[in-house]
Motif scaffolding. Structure first.
Motif, PDB file in Angstrom:
ATOM      1  N   ASN A 212       4.360  -1.996  20.883  1.00 34.61           N
ATOM      2  CA  ASN A 212       2.542  -1.679  21.239  1.00 34.61           C
ATOM      3  C   ASN A 212       2.500  -0.666  20.792  1.00 34.61           C
ATOM      4  O   ASN A 212       1.343   0.087  19.750  1.00 34.61           O
ATOM      5  N   VAL A 213       3.504   0.780  20.471  1.00 31.98           N
ATOM      6  CA  VAL A 213       3.250   2.187  19.682  1.00 31.98           C
ATOM      7  C   VAL A 213       2.789   1.779  18.291  1.00 31.98           C
ATOM      8  O   VAL A 213       2.691   2.407  17.278  1.00 31.98           O
ATOM      9  N   LEU A 214       4.054   1.159  17.141  1.00 32.87           N
ATOM     10  CA  LEU A 214       3.701   0.460  16.195  1.00 32.87           C
ATOM     11  C   LEU A 214       2.396   0.285  15.974  1.00 32.87           C
ATOM     12  O   LEU A 214       1.893   0.819  14.571  1.00 32.87           O
ATOM     13  N   MET A 215       2.023  -0.460  16.837  1.00 30.80           N
ATOM     14  CA  MET A 215       0.758  -1.155  16.106  1.00 30.80           C
ATOM     15  C   MET A 215      -0.620  -0.420  16.747  1.00 30.80           C
ATOM     16  O   MET A 215      -1.217  -0.302  15.903  1.00 30.80           O
ATOM     17  N   THR A 216       0.050   0.723  17.866  1.00 34.61           N
ATOM     18  CA  THR A 216      -1.647   2.238  18.234  1.00 34.61           C
ATOM     19  C   THR A 216      -1.391   1.986  16.442  1.00 34.61           C
ATOM     20  O   THR A 216      -2.822   3.188  16.272  1.00 34.61           O
ATOM     21  N   CYS A 217      -0.309   2.736  16.119  1.00 35.49           N
ATOM     22  CA  CYS A 217      -0.118   3.564  14.901  1.00 35.49           C
ATOM     23  C   CYS A 217      -0.629   2.895  13.889  1.00 35.49           C
ATOM     24  O   CYS A 217      -1.101   4.251  12.719  1.00 35.49           O
ATOM     25  N   SER A 218      -0.728   1.834  13.787  1.00 37.63           N
ATOM     26  CA  SER A 218      -0.805   1.562  12.221  1.00 37.63           C
ATOM     27  C   SER A 218      -2.371   0.440  12.569  1.00 37.63           C
ATOM     28  O   SER A 218      -3.030  -0.267  11.424  1.00 37.63           O
ATOM     29  N   LEU A 219      -3.257   0.090  13.376  1.00 33.81           N
ATOM     30  CA  LEU A 219      -4.598  -0.239  14.117  1.00 33.81           C
ATOM     31  C   LEU A 219      -5.658   0.746  13.082  1.00 33.81           C
ATOM     32  O   LEU A 219      -6.344   0.082  12.807  1.00 33.81           O
ATOM     33  N   PHE A 220      -5.538   1.438  12.911  1.00 35.86           N
ATOM     34  CA  PHE A 220      -6.441   2.008  12.353  1.00 35.86           C
ATOM     35  C   PHE A 220      -6.235   2.654  10.868  1.00 35.86           C
ATOM     36  O   PHE A 220      -6.770   2.514   9.624  1.00 35.86           O
ATOM     37  N   CYS A 221      -4.910   2.926  11.314  1.00 36.48           N
ATOM     38  CA  CYS A 221      -4.267   3.558   9.369  1.00 36.48           C
ATOM     39  C   CYS A 221      -4.320   2.638   9.022  1.00 36.48           C
ATOM     40  O   CYS A 221      -4.514   2.842   7.777  1.00 36.48           O
ATOM     41  N   GLY A 222      -3.861   1.885   8.958  1.00 34.08           N
ATOM     42  CA  GLY A 222      -3.385   0.370   8.700  1.00 34.08           C
ATOM     43  C   GLY A 222      -4.350   0.210   7.250  1.00 34.08           C
ATOM     44  O   GLY A 222      -4.277  -0.157   6.047  1.00 34.08           O
ATOM     45  N   PRO A 223      -6.030  -0.921   8.301  1.00 34.52           N
ATOM     46  CA  PRO A 223      -6.658  -0.948   6.626  1.00 34.52           C
ATOM     47  C   PRO A 223      -7.839  -0.210   6.448  1.00 34.52           C
ATOM     48  O   PRO A 223      -8.312   0.500   5.574  1.00 34.52           O
ATOM     49  N   MET A 224      -7.952   1.667   7.602  1.00 35.31           N
ATOM     50  CA  MET A 224      -7.547   2.886   6.026  1.00 35.31           C
ATOM     51  C   MET A 224      -6.708   2.795   4.927  1.00 35.31           C
ATOM     52  O   MET A 224      -7.465   3.240   3.924  1.00 35.31           O
ATOM     53  N   LEU A 225      -5.621   2.577   5.179  1.00 35.38           N
ATOM     54  CA  LEU A 225      -4.907   2.739   3.945  1.00 35.38           C
ATOM     55  C   LEU A 225      -5.072   1.832   2.723  1.00 35.38           C
ATOM     56  O   LEU A 225      -5.330   1.878   1.665  1.00 35.38           O
ATOM     57  N   LEU A 226      -5.784   0.193   3.397  1.00 42.49           N
ATOM     58  CA  LEU A 226      -6.010  -0.297   2.585  1.00 42.49           C
ATOM     59  C   LEU A 226      -7.193  -0.133   1.759  1.00 42.49           C
ATOM     60  O   LEU A 226      -7.475  -0.365   0.373  1.00 42.49           O
ATOM     61  N   THR A 227      -8.143  -0.145   2.623  1.00 40.87           N
ATOM     62  CA  THR A 227      -9.385   0.837   1.996  1.00 40.87           C
ATOM     63  C   THR A 227      -9.280   1.785   0.595  1.00 40.87           C
ATOM     64  O   THR A 227     -10.216   1.402  -0.143  1.00 40.87           O
ATOM     65  N   PHE A 228      -8.707   2.551   1.574  1.00 40.66           N
ATOM     66  CA  PHE A 228      -8.242   3.942   0.189  1.00 40.66           C
ATOM     67  C   PHE A 228      -7.578   3.247  -1.083  1.00 40.66           C
ATOM     68  O   PHE A 228      -8.126   4.152  -2.227  1.00 40.66           O
ATOM     69  N   SER A 229      -6.665   2.703  -0.847  1.00 40.39           N
ATOM     70  CA  SER A 229      -6.294   2.466  -1.678  1.00 40.39           C
ATOM     71  C   SER A 229      -6.867   1.839  -3.283  1.00 40.39           C
ATOM     72  O   SER A 229      -7.008   1.902  -4.373  1.00 40.39           O
ATOM     73  N   PHE A 230      -8.156   0.974  -2.344  1.00 36.16           N
ATOM     74  CA  PHE A 230      -8.984   0.065  -2.876  1.00 36.16           C
ATOM     75  C   PHE A 230      -9.950   0.624  -3.749  1.00 36.16           C
ATOM     76  O   PHE A 230     -10.025   0.745  -5.268  1.00 36.16           O
TER      77      PHE A 230
END
Length: 609
Positions: free
Chosen positions: A378-396
Motif C-alpha cells: 500500500n505504501v509503495l502504491m501511494t508513492c507511485s500513484l502520482f509520481c509514476g504517471p508524472m515520470l512517464l509524462t515528463f520522460s516523453f
C-alpha cells in the motif's frame, strides 16, 4: 519552512542574489499595490559609471511560451571575452531560464547616443535562422539588475501587389534602453527598437550588418521597494481588476445560491426520512424497510480494491495539504511577479515534505479497512500513484524538448537533483508515515453492522450510473471556477502575470465547499435507490471536476490561444493532464471524506437492527 531553507537542506545552493529575495506582506485589498523589499538590498546599490551586467535569458515564439531556446541559438553579437553563464536555482531551470552574458555595456547613469555593438557577416544559414525567428514572432528576454525586459527580434511587412501579396522580413539592428533610477538604485527599465533601423533579410543569401544600442537614464521618485508594481499593473489594469472581481463575485454568488438551495432541499428530505424511520418502532417491525435504511447492513461494506482506494485517499490528502501550503506562501507574498521559478520550487519541496501525510493517511485507512499485513504494498502504491504517471509524462516531454534543442529540456544534473529529492525525502517520509499509520489504534467505527452477504442492487435507470452522475457532479464545481481558469491559463500558458492570490484562494475554498455538497447530495440519492456502492462513486463524483478542467483545456487551446506546433501542443496537453489528474485525486478525496461523514451521520441518527 521557507523554500530557501528547504532547498538548503536538500543541498541545493542558491545564488546570492536569489537567496536575498524575500518579500513583505501583500496588501490583498489593493489592486495596484505590490510592494516588495529585497533583503540584502545593498547588492542593488551602484555608483555612477559602475558596470551593471545585462543578462540575456532566452528567445522563442511569442505564442508558444513553452518553446524557448538559448539566446545565442540566433547569431547575435557575442561578448568579446566569451559567453559566461549565470548560475540558476532549481526553479529557474524548471522555467527554462538560461542566463548568459551579453556585450552591452550599460553602466550606471551613463547615457549613450548610438554605441556600436558589433559588425557581423550573416551567411545563408544565419539568415535562415533570423527569417524563421521573424516569421514566428520570436521575442527575446533579458534581465538588468533582476528586472525583466522583452523585445521582438524583427517585424514582418505585407506588401500588396497585383495577384499575390508579398511578405518582407526585417530584423531590428538597434536597441534603445530607457532606465529610471532613484539615487544609487535601478528602479525601472524599458527596451524599444528603432523602426527606422532595420535590415531587410527576405531575399539575401549573405549580408553584412552593424548592431548598435543607445541608453538614456532619468531620475524617478519611485522607491526601490515599489519597483515591482509596474509588472502587476501591466497585467491587471484597475478597470480590468474591477471586472475580474465582479465576474468572480457574480459566479460565486450564483453557485453558492444553487448549493444552498440544494442543501435546503436535502435537509428537508432527510428530516422527513428521520421522522419516518423513527416513528413507532413497534409498527416498523411489521413494515418492510425501504430507501437508504434498507441497506444499513451493506452501506459500510468496504469497497473493492482497498489497496488502490486507500492510496488514492493518501495521495489526495497530500496534494490538498500541499496546495494549502502553496496558498499560504502566496498570500504572505513569496511569489512576486516574474519570480515564477519560486512557485515550481515550492511545489517540488512541499510535495516532498508532505509525503508523510500520504503515507500515514493511506496506511491508517488501509488498516481500518482490514488490509492486514500488506501495508508495504500500500505504501509503495501511494508513492507511485502520482509520481509514476508524472515520470512517464515528463520522460516523453523532456525527450521532445531535447529533440527541439529547447531550454525547456532539463539538464541531467537537475534531473538527478529531483530524483534525489524523491528518493531521499519523499519515499522515506512516505514509509515513515506508513509505519505510523499501520500502528495507529484508530478503528473505523461504523454505526451499523455489516451483513455477511451483500444485498442485490435493484435495476437502476441510466442516469443513476457512474458516468451520468460524474457529469452532474463536476458541472457545478467547474462553473464556480470557470471564470478564474482563463486568468490562470493566461498566466501559466501565456505572458500574463497573476498576482491577486486572494481571489484565487476564495475561489479554491468555494470549489472545496461546492464539491463536498454536490457529492453528499448525489451519495444520498444513490443510497435512496438502495445502491450501496457509494465508496468509489463518491470518489469519482468528487474528482470529476478534473475531467471538466481537462475538457476546458481543449477549448482554451483551440479558441482562446494561438499556440501551435508539436512541442507546445505536447507540453500543454501533457502537463495539463497531470494537473487535472492531481485535481481528480484531491477533489475525489474531499468528495469521499464529505460523503463518509454524511453517511455516518444519517445512520447514527436511526436505529439499525
Amino acid at each position: 519552512m521557507s523554500v530557501t531553507l528547504a532547498l538548503f537542506i536538500f543541498g541545493i545552493v542558491l545564488p546570492d542574489s536569489l537567496r536575498a529575495r524575500m518579500v513583505h506582506d501583500l496588501d490583498l485589498s489593493s489592486s495596484d499595490t505590490l510592494g516588495r523589499v529585497l533583503l540584502g538590498a545593498s547588492d542593488h546599490k551602484y555608483k555612477p559609471h559602475e558596470k551593471v551586467q545585462l543578462y540575456a535569458n532566452k528567445v522563442g515564439p511569442f505564442h508558444n511560451p513553452s518553446e524557448t531556446y538559448q539566446y545565442y541559438d540566433l547569431p547575435f553579437c557575442p561578448p568579446p571575452g566569451g559567453v559566461e553563464h549565470k548560475s540558476e536555482d532549481l526553479g529557474e531551470v524548471l522555467e527554462g531560464d538560461r542566463m548568459v552574458s551579453t556585450p552591452y555595456d550599460v553602466s550606471f547613469r551613463v547615457d549613450k547616443e548610438s554605441e556600436h555593438l558589433c559588425s557581423r557577416n550573416l551567411g545563408k544559414k544565419e539568415l535562415k535562422k533570423f527569417r524563421r525567428a521573424v516569421k514566428e514572432d520570436y521575442y527575446f528576454q533579458m534581465y538588468y539588475d533582476d528586472l525583466p525586459i522583452w523585445g521582438f527580434i524583427g517585424k514582418v511587412e505585407k506588401i500588396l501587389r497585383p495577384g499575390q501579396p508579398e511578405w518582407r522580413y526585417y530584423i531590428f539592428t538597434h536597441i534603445h534602453f530607457d532606465i529610471s533610477y532613484n539615487k544609487e538604485r535601478v528602479i525601472e527599465i524599458n527596451v524599444s527598437t528603432d523602426p527606422m533601423r532595420t535590415l531587410d533579410i527576405t531575399d539575401e543569401d549573405e549580408i553584412s550588418v552593424d548592431f548598435s544600442f543607445s541608453v538614456r537614464w532619468k531620475e524617478t521618485a519611485i522607491p526601490f521597494d515599489r519597483r515591482m508594481e509596474k509588472y502587476s499593473r501591466y497585467s491587471f489594469l484597475p478597470q480590468h481588476l474591477e471586472i475580474h472581481w465582479f465576474s468572480i463575485i457574480n459566479s460565486c454568488v450564483t453557485v453558492l445560491l444553487l448549493t444552498g438551495f440544494l442543501a435546503t432541499i436535502l435537509m428537508r428530505v432527510l428530516k422527513n426520512d428521520f421522522i419516518k424511520y423513527s416513528r413507532d418502532d413497534d409498527t416498523a417491525d411489521e413494515q418492510e424497510e425501504t430507501g437508504w435504511k434498507y441497506i444499513h447492513g451493506d452501506v459500510f461494506r468496504f469497497p473493492p480494491m482497498i489497496n488502490l482506494f486507500c492510496a488514492v485517499i493518501g495521495t489526495g490528502t497530500q496534494l490538498f495539504a500541499m496546495v494549502l501550503c502553496v496558498f499560504i506562501l502566496a498570500l504572505v507574498g513569496v511569489f512576486y511577479p516574474y519570480n515564477r521559478g519560486a512557485l515550481l520550487t515550492a511545489v517540488i519541496v512541499l510535495y516532498a515534505l508532505t509525503a508523510g501525510i500520504a503515507g500515514y493517511t493511506a496506511a491508517s485507512n488501509y488498516k481500518q479497512m482490514g488490509g492486514g499485513a500488506n501495508w508495504v504494498r500500500n505504501v509503495l502504491m501511494t508513492c507511485s500513484l502520482f509520481c509514476g504517471p508524472m515520470l512517464l509524462t515528463f520522460s516523453f516531454l523532456n525527450t521532445v524538448a531535447i529533440a527541439y534543442r529547447s531550454t525547456a529540456a532539463l539538464p541531467f544534473g537537475t534531473i538527478v537533483i529531483i530524483f534525489l529529492i524523491w528518493a531521499l525525502v519523499t519515499i522515506p517520509l512516505t514509509v515513515l508515515g506508513g509505519i505510523a499509520g499501520k500502528n495507529t489504534k484508530h478503528e473505523f467505527n461504523a454505526p451499523c453492522r455489516t451483513t455477511k452477504m451483500p444485498r442485490e442492487i435493484p435495476p437502476l435507470p441510466w442516469y443513476r450510473h457512474a458516468i451520468p452522475q460524474m457529469c452532474m457532479a463536476g458541472f457545478l464545481p467547474f462553473s464556480a471556477i470557470y471564470i478564474e481558469l482563463y486568468y490562470i491559463f493566461a498566466s501559466v500558458w501565456g505572458h500574463k502575470v497573476y498576482t491577486i492570490y486572494s481571489i484565487l484562494f476564495i475561489v479554491f475554498i468555494i470549489l472545496i465547499i461546492v464539491t463536498a455538497f454536490i457529492t453528499i447530495a448525489l451519495t444520498y440519492f444513490q443510497l435512496a435507490v438502495e445502491d450501496h456502492r457509494w465508496w468509489w462513486r463518491s470518489m469519482f463524483c468528487g474528482g470529476s471536476t478534473g475531467v471538466f478542467i481537462y475538457g476546458y483545456c481543449f477549448y482554451y487551446y483551440f479558441a482562446r490561444s494561438d499556440m501551435s506546433g508539436f512541442m507546445q501542443t505536447s507540453f500543454f496537453f501533457g502537463y495539463m493532464i497531470m494537473i487535472c489528474y492531481g485535481f481528480f485525486l484531491m477533489l475525489g478525496t474531499i468528495g469521499y471524506r464529505a460523503s463518509l461523514a454524511f453517511v455516518r451521520h444519517i445512520y447514527r441518527a436511526i436505529k439499525c437492527e
